[in-house]
Design an enzyme around this catalytic site. Structure first.
Site, PDB file in Angstrom:
ATOM      1  N   LYS A   1       0.849  -1.196   0.000  1.00  0.00           N
ATOM      2  CA  LYS A   1       0.000   0.000   0.000  1.00  0.00           C
ATOM      3  C   LYS A   1       0.885   1.246   0.000  1.00  0.00           C
ATOM      4  O   LYS A   1       1.936   1.261   0.671  1.00  0.00           O
ATOM      5  CB  LYS A   1      -0.898  -0.026   1.247  1.00  0.00           C
TER       6      LYS A   1
ATOM      7  N   SER B   1      -9.760   1.756   2.815  1.00  0.00           N
ATOM      8  CA  SER B   1      -8.894   2.519   1.957  1.00  0.00           C
ATOM      9  C   SER B   1      -7.820   1.692   1.235  1.00  0.00           C
ATOM     10  O   SER B   1      -7.216   2.193   0.282  1.00  0.00           O
ATOM     11  CB  SER B   1      -8.203   3.613   2.778  1.00  0.00           C
TER      12      SER B   1
ATOM     13  N   SER C   1      -9.900  -0.596   6.997  1.00  0.00           N
ATOM     14  CA  SER C   1      -9.356  -0.471   5.636  1.00  0.00           C
ATOM     15  C   SER C   1      -8.647  -1.691   5.083  1.00  0.00           C
ATOM     16  O   SER C   1      -8.274  -1.692   3.910  1.00  0.00           O
ATOM     17  CB  SER C   1      -8.405   0.719   5.562  1.00  0.00           C
TER      18      SER C   1
HETATM   19  N1  GLN Z   1     -13.204   4.202   6.502  1.00  0.00           N
HETATM   20  C1  GLN Z   1     -12.504   4.636   7.652  1.00  0.00           C
HETATM   21  C2  GLN Z   1     -12.090   6.080   7.480  1.00  0.00           C
HETATM   22  O1  GLN Z   1     -12.400   6.641   6.504  1.00  0.00           O
HETATM   23  C3  GLN Z   1     -11.331   3.752   7.920  1.00  0.00           C
HETATM   24  C4  GLN Z   1     -10.143   4.042   7.103  1.00  0.00           C
HETATM   25  C5  GLN Z   1      -8.973   3.183   7.424  1.00  0.00           C
HETATM   26  O2  GLN Z   1      -9.105   2.137   8.073  1.00  0.00           O
HETATM   27  N2  GLN Z   1      -7.805   3.641   7.023  1.00  0.00           N
HETATM   28  O3  GLN Z   1     -11.457   6.661   8.294  1.00  0.00           O
END
Ligand code: GLN
Length: 475
Positions: A72, A148, A172
């Site tokens: 990532k 994400s 994410s």
């Molecule tokens: N969807 C969550 C957010 O927008 C989690 C994102 C993540 O785990 N990086 O913060």
């Protein structure tokens, strides 16, 4: 089966017997990436020539010797770009060092060769907040891969990566794994070093594997976990071989079903698939126990105070002086900060910084941030109480299968609400895994994957991997 379609464990066997060499895997992967990446958009960049060079000297006796891993784009790999899918860093920052997980991967013989797309600074649940490009769901190109870590999940699902690393701050890893039909593991807080992961919300972030199957998740966790002098929050305890006991089954285990996770708001088709997996685990010998996690209803509000608060602080380092984008011809110092940040950050990142700065500001700190921390403790206690009675908890990952691209474009709150089943684990610091458990049909006619989520106590990865393996076997 082509090499690019095979799991780490299967490739390792062939490397071990001398049937194949690492270059064969990279050649096969290159064909797949070249054929599919333009349509899927899982990668922001990759360098297979550099990987081929590394492969020449790799020690094949090491546990991951010769295995390429996609990373990532918020994890530093020395000499490679690390943009966090943000205009702030794109073209302006090359990682000067390896994150600890990368040093550990390299020490185990793995080859990090490509950068996967993500929501900008990991803020989002669809990968549509990337400033650098679109990633689609390999099962249906009109849909999002989730986020994400959507690039990592889409890469593994489209067989343009053997396995990948993602990061999970509020879901994410698990949510894109569920939407793309692959396995995603969020380790317990402290299990894996965060050194070299670009911080979003430091008390919630963890790096973890996204893989084709549960055994590969265990193999990758074996390599990346453990205490690290460079991350004071990494813990030095109970580092077993996670592949041992993986096939022991669930007979005699007590698995909790939180009533708050099976109520209104879940797509009935998703619920049906999750229930089918739960029934399968029961037939495999697990005892199902109804439990309650009474503070679940406050989890989204709590997370969306704490995560932006920490983000607003972590992202203050992006000031136009030290990293990445620097405004041209600023009027003065303040304008340098302001313009660099205004140009560099996308709308969701700005929204979080504003929200976080607000909840931390004098006069609001007690009302929002402090109160959220207290509720966080209650959420953690809910899980501690539950684990007095059960070995692990079963739940959906997301209320819906993969959403259409653009579905939440004008409604960020709608997207925040869909994090309901994943964010509590981060607030509580516990571990969780998403394992594919079925498919639902969609309007576009393409069946969409659904994941079963297994939540374990802090440092309970051995248990959830074992349960996930049992669930995977149900087919
Ligand atoms: N969807 C969550 C957010 O927008 C989690 C994102 C993540 O785990 N990086 O913060």
């Amino acid at each position: 089966m082509d090499l690019f379609q095979q799991s780490i464990s299967s490739l390792r066997k062939q490397l071990g017997s001398g049937e194949i060499c690492p270059a064969d895997i990279l050649d096969s992967l290159a064909t797949s990436i070249e054929a599919k990446n333009e349509a899927i958009g899982a990668y922001l960049s990759y360098d297979l020539d550099a990987a081929r060079d590394e492969a020449k000297t790799v020690d094949l006796t090491l546990p991951l010797g010769g295995i390429p891993i996609a990373i990532k784009d918020n994890i530093n790999v020395k000499g490679q770009p690390c943009s966090c899918a943000s205009n702030f860093l794109q073209g302006a920052y090359t990682a000067p060092y390896d994150a600890t997980v990368i040093s550990k991967l390299r020490a185990a013989g793995a080859i990090p060769y490509g950068r996967t797309n993500m929501d900008e600074f990991a803020m989002g649940s669809s990968t549509e907040n990337s400033a650098l490009g679109k990633t689609v769901n390999p099962h249906d190109h009109t849909r999002a891969p989730g986020g994400s870590s959507g690039g990592s999940a889409a890469a593994v699902a489209s067989h343009t990566a053997i396995a990948a690393l993602g990061s999970d701050t509020g879901g994410s890893i698990r949510q894109p794994a569920s939407h793309c039909g692959v396995v995603g593991l969020k380790p317990s807080y402290g299990r894996v070093s965060r050194y070299g992961l670009v911080a979003f919300a430091s008390s919630l972030d963890q790096i973890g594997p996204i893989t084709q199957n549960v055994e590969d998740a265990a193999l990758l966790l074996n390599t990346i976990c453990g205490s690290d002098a460079l991350d004071a929050t990494s813990l030095d305890q109970n580092v077993p071989d996670f592949t041992q006991g993986l096939h022991d089954g669930v007979a005699g285990m007590k698995l909790g079903l939180p009533k708050e996770y099976f109520g209104e708001g879940i797509d009935p088709a998703v619920r049906e698939q999750v229930n089918k997996a739960i029934a399968g685990l029961e037939s495999a010998g697990a005892e199902l126990v109804e439990i309650s996690l009474p503070h679940t209803e406050y989890a989204v509000a709590t997370y969306y105070i704490i995560a932006p608060a920490e983000a607003s602080s972590n992202l203050s380092r992006f000031d136009g002086v030290r990293y990445g984008n620097r405004a041209k011809t600023p009027a003065d110092m303040l304008d340098l900060y302001r313009s660099s940040r205004d140009q560099g950050f996308g709308p969701e990142v700005k929204r979080r910084i504003i929200l976080g700065t607000y909840v931390l500001s004098s006069g609001y700190y007690d009302a929002y941030y402090n109160r959220a921390q207290k509720v966080r403790t209650l959420i953690r206690q809910d899980f501690q109480n539950a684990y007095q009675d059960v070995d692990a908890i079963l739940a959906p990952v997301s209320p819906n299968a993969a959403p259409l691209l653009g579905a939440d474009k004008d409604n960020p709150l709608q997207q925040y609400l869909a994090d309901i089943f994943t964010i509590s684990a981060n607030l509580a610091g516990i571990c969780g895994i998403s394992v594919p458990c079925g498919k639902v049909s969609s309007d576009s006619g393409n069946p969409l994957p659904v994941g079963l989520q297994i939540l374990g106590p802090h440092m309970g990865e051995e248990k959830i991997l074992k349960i996930a393996r049992a669930a995977e076997k149900l087919g």
